[in-house]
Design a protein around this motif. Structure first.
Motif, PDB file in Angstrom:
ATOM      1  N   PRO A  59      62.676  32.172  47.497  1.00 10.51           N
ATOM      2  CA  PRO A  59      61.911  33.255  46.853  1.00 10.51           C
ATOM      3  C   PRO A  59      62.720  34.047  45.827  1.00 10.51           C
ATOM      4  CG  PRO A  59      62.350  33.764  49.157  1.00 10.51           C
ATOM      5  CD  PRO A  59      62.717  32.333  48.959  1.00 10.51           C
ATOM      6  N   ALA A  60      64.044  34.012  45.928  1.00 10.10           N
ATOM      7  CA  ALA A  60      64.860  34.678  44.918  1.00 10.10           C
ATOM      8  C   ALA A  60      64.705  34.016  43.561  1.00 10.10           C
ATOM      9  CB  ALA A  60      66.329  34.662  45.340  1.00 10.10           C
ATOM     10  N   HIS A  61      64.179  32.808  43.539  1.00  4.19           N
ATOM     11  CA  HIS A  61      63.996  32.067  42.296  1.00  4.19           C
ATOM     12  C   HIS A  61      62.528  31.956  41.897  1.00  4.19           C
ATOM     13  CE1 HIS A  61      68.115  30.100  43.337  1.00  4.19           C
ATOM     14  NE2 HIS A  61      68.259  31.272  42.717  1.00  4.19           N
ATOM     15  N   TRP A  62      61.727  32.904  42.379  1.00  3.71           N
ATOM     16  CA  TRP A  62      60.317  32.985  41.997  1.00  3.71           C
ATOM     17  C   TRP A  62      60.057  34.334  41.329  1.00  3.71           C
ATOM     18  CZ3 TRP A  62      55.595  30.295  43.885  1.00  3.71           C
ATOM     19  CH2 TRP A  62      55.882  28.979  44.324  1.00  3.71           C
ATOM     20  N   ALA A  63      59.349  34.282  40.202  1.00  2.93           N
ATOM     21  CA  ALA A  63      58.996  35.502  39.468  1.00  2.93           C
ATOM     22  C   ALA A  63      57.503  35.506  39.186  1.00  2.93           C
ATOM     23  CB  ALA A  63      59.777  35.590  38.160  1.00  2.93           C
ATOM     24  N   VAL A  64      56.969  36.692  39.001  1.00  6.12           N
ATOM     25  CA  VAL A  64      55.565  36.856  38.637  1.00  6.12           C
ATOM     26  C   VAL A  64      55.504  37.881  37.508  1.00  6.12           C
ATOM     27  CG1 VAL A  64      55.211  38.623  40.437  1.00  6.12           C
ATOM     28  CG2 VAL A  64      53.236  37.373  39.510  1.00  6.12           C
ATOM     29  N   GLY A  65      54.620  37.641  36.552  1.00  6.49           N
ATOM     30  CA  GLY A  65      54.531  38.555  35.424  1.00  6.49           C
ATOM     31  C   GLY A  65      53.150  38.567  34.817  1.00  6.49           C
ATOM     32  N   GLY A  66      52.934  39.500  33.916  1.00 10.98           N
ATOM     33  CA  GLY A  66      51.634  39.545  33.253  1.00 10.98           C
ATOM     34  C   GLY A  66      51.514  40.713  32.306  1.00 10.98           C
ATOM     35  N   PHE A  67      50.389  40.706  31.617  1.00  7.88           N
ATOM     36  CA  PHE A  67      50.058  41.748  30.637  1.00  7.88           C
ATOM     37  C   PHE A  67      48.810  42.482  31.089  1.00  7.88           C
ATOM     38  CE2 PHE A  67      47.330  42.355  26.676  1.00  7.88           C
ATOM     39  CZ  PHE A  67      47.832  43.619  26.385  1.00  7.88           C
ATOM     40  N   SER A  68      48.847  43.822  31.048  1.00  7.99           N
ATOM     41  CA  SER A  68      47.702  44.667  31.370  1.00  7.99           C
ATOM     42  C   SER A  68      47.259  44.396  32.804  1.00  7.99           C
ATOM     43  CB  SER A  68      46.584  44.435  30.350  1.00  7.99           C
ATOM     44  OG  SER A  68      45.591  45.421  30.458  1.00  7.99           O
ATOM     45  N   TYR A  69      46.049  43.884  33.016  1.00  6.93           N
ATOM     46  CA  TYR A  69      45.614  43.480  34.357  1.00  6.93           C
ATOM     47  C   TYR A  69      46.671  42.587  35.012  1.00  6.93           C
ATOM     48  CZ  TYR A  69      42.993  40.606  37.748  1.00  6.93           C
ATOM     49  OH  TYR A  69      42.586  39.919  38.860  1.00  6.93           O
ATOM     50  N   GLY A  70      47.229  41.659  34.234  1.00  8.76           N
ATOM     51  CA  GLY A  70      48.238  40.758  34.774  1.00  8.76           C
ATOM     52  C   GLY A  70      49.513  41.474  35.164  1.00  8.76           C
ATOM     53  N   GLY A  71      49.895  42.495  34.404  1.00 15.44           N
ATOM     54  CA  GLY A  71      51.062  43.292  34.768  1.00 15.44           C
ATOM     55  C   GLY A  71      50.832  44.081  36.042  1.00 15.44           C
ATOM     56  N   THR A  72      49.602  44.554  36.225  1.00 19.28           N
ATOM     57  CA  THR A  72      49.234  45.233  37.466  1.00 19.28           C
ATOM     58  C   THR A  72      49.306  44.263  38.631  1.00 19.28           C
ATOM     59  OG1 THR A  72      47.635  46.469  36.104  1.00 19.28           O
ATOM     60  CG2 THR A  72      47.506  46.761  38.490  1.00 19.28           C
ATOM     61  N   CYS A  73      48.777  43.060  38.424  1.00 19.28           N
ATOM     62  CA  CYS A  73      48.798  42.021  39.448  1.00 19.28           C
ATOM     63  C   CYS A  73      50.237  41.686  39.859  1.00 19.28           C
ATOM     64  CB  CYS A  73      48.074  40.778  38.937  1.00 19.28           C
ATOM     65  SG  CYS A  73      47.941  39.428  40.132  1.00 19.28           S
ATOM     66  N   ALA A  74      51.124  41.632  38.875  1.00 21.16           N
ATOM     67  CA  ALA A  74      52.529  41.349  39.180  1.00 21.16           C
ATOM     68  C   ALA A  74      53.113  42.403  40.116  1.00 21.16           C
ATOM     69  CB  ALA A  74      53.342  41.265  37.886  1.00 21.16           C
ATOM     70  N   MET A  75      52.808  43.661  39.864  1.00 21.80           N
ATOM     71  CA  MET A  75      53.285  44.729  40.736  1.00 21.80           C
ATOM     72  C   MET A  75      52.675  44.624  42.136  1.00 21.80           C
ATOM     73  SD  MET A  75      55.500  46.531  39.229  1.00 21.80           S
ATOM     74  CE  MET A  75      55.581  47.822  40.467  1.00 21.80           C
ATOM     75  N   GLN A  76      51.423  44.244  42.199  1.00 16.02           N
ATOM     76  CA  GLN A  76      50.780  44.068  43.499  1.00 16.02           C
ATOM     77  C   GLN A  76      51.448  42.952  44.298  1.00 16.02           C
ATOM     78  OE1 GLN A  76      46.900  44.068  41.201  1.00 16.02           O
ATOM     79  NE2 GLN A  76      46.140  44.644  43.215  1.00 16.02           N
ATOM     80  N   MET A  77      51.809  41.880  43.607  1.00 14.17           N
ATOM     81  CA  MET A  77      52.405  40.749  44.308  1.00 14.17           C
ATOM     82  C   MET A  77      53.786  41.094  44.872  1.00 14.17           C
ATOM     83  SD  MET A  77      50.292  38.271  44.543  1.00 14.17           S
ATOM     84  CE  MET A  77      48.961  39.499  44.695  1.00 14.17           C
ATOM     85  N   VAL A  78      54.648  41.733  44.090  1.00 12.13           N
ATOM     86  CA  VAL A  78      56.004  41.999  44.598  1.00 12.13           C
ATOM     87  C   VAL A  78      56.020  43.086  45.659  1.00 12.13           C
ATOM     88  CG1 VAL A  78      57.206  41.162  42.538  1.00 12.13           C
ATOM     89  CG2 VAL A  78      56.575  43.586  42.698  1.00 12.13           C
ATOM     90  N   THR A  79      55.070  43.997  45.630  1.00 14.09           N
ATOM     91  CA  THR A  79      55.053  45.044  46.652  1.00 14.09           C
ATOM     92  C   THR A  79      54.303  44.609  47.912  1.00 14.09           C
ATOM     93  OG1 THR A  79      53.130  46.062  45.544  1.00 14.09           O
ATOM     94  CG2 THR A  79      55.315  46.979  45.059  1.00 14.09           C
ATOM     95  N   ARG A  80      53.312  43.725  47.776  1.00 17.15           N
ATOM     96  CA  ARG A  80      52.591  43.215  48.943  1.00 17.15           C
ATOM     97  C   ARG A  80      53.258  41.972  49.527  1.00 17.15           C
ATOM     98  NH1 ARG A  80      49.048  44.966  52.015  1.00 17.15           N
ATOM     99  NH2 ARG A  80      47.832  43.053  52.077  1.00 17.15           N
ATOM    100  N   HIS A  81      53.937  41.191  48.665  1.00 19.23           N
ATOM    101  CA  HIS A  81      54.442  39.890  49.112  1.00 19.23           C
ATOM    102  C   HIS A  81      55.863  39.637  48.594  1.00 19.23           C
ATOM    103  CE1 HIS A  81      50.317  39.153  50.344  1.00 19.23           C
ATOM    104  NE2 HIS A  81      49.939  39.544  49.141  1.00 19.23           N
ATOM    105  N   PRO A  82      56.814  40.498  48.973  1.00 18.61           N
ATOM    106  CA  PRO A  82      58.193  40.332  48.486  1.00 18.61           C
ATOM    107  C   PRO A  82      58.874  39.080  49.041  1.00 18.61           C
ATOM    108  CG  PRO A  82      58.102  42.055  50.140  1.00 18.61           C
ATOM    109  CD  PRO A  82      56.676  41.693  49.828  1.00 18.61           C
ATOM    110  N   GLY A  83      58.284  38.470  50.058  1.00 16.85           N
ATOM    111  CA  GLY A  83      58.820  37.220  50.553  1.00 16.85           C
ATOM    112  C   GLY A  83      58.391  36.020  49.732  1.00 16.85           C
ATOM    113  N   VAL A  84      57.488  36.246  48.762  1.00 15.20           N
ATOM    114  CA  VAL A  84      57.026  35.169  47.876  1.00 15.20           C
ATOM    115  C   VAL A  84      57.615  35.335  46.479  1.00 15.20           C
ATOM    116  CG1 VAL A  84      55.009  34.047  46.838  1.00 15.20           C
ATOM    117  CG2 VAL A  84      54.862  34.962  49.177  1.00 15.20           C
TER     118      VAL A  84
END
Length: 329
Positions: free
Chosen positions: A190-215
Motif C-alpha cells: 500500500p505504500a506504493h499506491w496513490a489516489v488522485g483527482g480534480f474537483s470531485y476527484g480530489g475530494t474522492c482522493a481525500m475520502q479514500m486516504v482517510t477512510r482506507h489508509p490500508g489501501v
C-alpha cells in the motif's frame, strides 16, 4: 453543418467557462489518445510475489530498444462487492509493461471531476504526455494508472461514498483495487499506491486516504471540495443521501476522520488556482487538518480558476510528488 458546429462550440464555451473541461478550442475538435478494447496482457506474477519493498530502479533494468509511449486500454471493472454499475475505466500501461520479463509496478488511481468521465483525463489534461515523458526518461517505467468511474453516468453524483445513493466508496476501496491486483502485475504494497483527482476527484482522493489508509497511502488532490456535496444546501445533501441523518454523513467526512485519527503513513499534495477563491480556501482547511492528523503534506498554487488548465499546470509537480513516494523516483 456549419451552423451545428457553431452551436456546439458555443455550448462548449459555456460549459468550459465553469469547468474548464476543454483547455482550448482545439481540445474540443481534436481526438483524444487512442483507447484499445484489448484485455491487459496476462499477469506474470502471483500476488504474494508482488509486495515490493524497494523502488523499481533497484530491481529491474530496461532492455534495449524499448518504446517510449504507453498503451491506453478501456476496461470494465465490475462492482463485485459493491453492486455498483460503473462505466468502463481507462488504464495506462507504460512501455516497460510489455517487456518479456516486466517489472512489478506501483499504482496511481485517478478520478475525474463531475460532470465528467474517466476519458476526461485523456481529453482535457496532459496526463498521457506527462506519463510518456516520465517513462522515456526512466527506462520505460511509469506507474500503472487506472481511472475508474465512481459515478456511473455523466449526470450522477455518488459523492464517492457509501450512502442511500450507491456504494461508491466500497467500489473504489474494494472492487477497483481487487481488479487491479487480479488483472495487472501491480505492486501490492500500500505504500506504493496513490489516489488522485480534480474537483470531485480530489475530494474522492481525500475520502479514500482517510477512510482506507490500508489501501491508498499517497494522494494528489487538485481543487477539492471541503466535503462531498450534492447541492449548495447541506441539508439537501444529507436528506437525499442519508435520510437526513447528519451524524451518519459527518462520520464519513475527511475533516471528521482527520480530527479524530492520526495518519502518519499518509503523504499528500494539494493544488488549486489562485483565482479559485472557494476551492483554494478548501485546500487551506483540508491541508491544516491533514497536518494536524500527522500527514506529510505539500501544496502549491497555480494561475487560473476551477479548471483543467490548473490541472495541467499542476501535473508536473503533483506527479513528481506522487512518484517519489510510490517507489519511482
Amino acid at each position: 453543418m456549419a451552423s451545428t458546429l457553431v452551436v456546439l462550440l458555443l455550448v462548449g464555451v459555456q460549459i468550459n467557462a465553469v469547468f474548464g473541461q476543454y483547455p482550448t478550442v482545439g481540445s474540443v475538435l481534436d481526438s483524444q489518445p487512442a483507447i484499445s478494447t484489448a484485455a491487459p496482457p496476462a499477469v506474470q506474477y502471483g500476488a504474494a510475489a508482488r509486495d515490493m519493498s524497494t523502488p523499481v530502479r533497484e530491481r529491474w533494468t530496461a532492455p534495449a530498444g524499448l518504446g517510449t509511449s504507453g498503451t491506453i486500454l478501456s476496461a470494465a471493472i465490475p462492482g463485485t462487492v459493491s453492486g455498483f454499475k460503473a462505466r468502463n475505466a481507462v488504464v495506462y500501461l507504460p512501455p516497460a509493461y510489455f517487456t518479456t520479463v516486466r517489472p512489478v509496478l506501483p499504482v496511481l488511481v485517478l478520478v475525474s471531476g463531475q460532470p465528467g468521465s474517466p476519458e476526461s483525463w485523456l481529453r482535457s489534461s496532459t496526463l498521457v504526455q506527462e506519463l510518456d515523458a516520465f517513462a522515456a526518461a526512466h527506462g520505460g517505467v511509469a506507474p500503472l494508472v487506472v481511472i475508474p468511474d465512481p459515478n456511473g453516468s455523466e449526470e450522477v453524483n455518488t459523492m464517492c461514498m457509501d450512502s442511500d445513493l450507491a456504494r461508491a466508496g466500497t467500489y473504489m476501496s474494494q472492487d477497483v483495487p481487487a481488479w487491479i491486483k487480479t488483472h495487472l502485475d501491480a505492486d501490492t504494497n500500500p505504500a506504493h499506491w496513490a489516489v488522485g483527482g480534480f474537483s470531485y476527484g480530489g475530494t474522492c482522493a481525500m475520502q479514500m486516504v482517510t477512510r482506507h489508509p490500508g489501501v491508498y497511502q499517497t494522494f494528489m488532490s487538485i481543487s477539492p471540495e471541503r466535503e462531498p456535496a450534492l447541492a449548495i444546501k447541506r441539508t439537501v445533501t444529507v436528506g437525499r443521501a442519508f435520510h437526513g441523518d447528519t451524524a451518519a454523513f459527518d462520520a464519513l467526512l475527511p475533516l471528521t476522520l482527520m480530527a479524530h485519527n492520526k495518519f502518519p503513513e499518509i503523504h499528500g499534495w494539494f493544488a488549486s488556482g489562485r483565482q479559485d477563491a472557494a476551492y483554494s480556501a478548501n485546500v487551506r482547511v483540508l491541508e491544516a487538518a491533514g497536518r494536524r492528523s500527522g500527514m506529510r503534506i505539500g501544496s502549491a498554487l497555480f494561475d487560473g480558476g476551477h479548471s483543467w488548465s490548473v490541472v495541467n499546470a499542476a501535473l508536473p509537480q503533483g506527479l513528481s510528488f506522487v512518484f517519489s513516494r510510490i517507489g519511482l523516483e
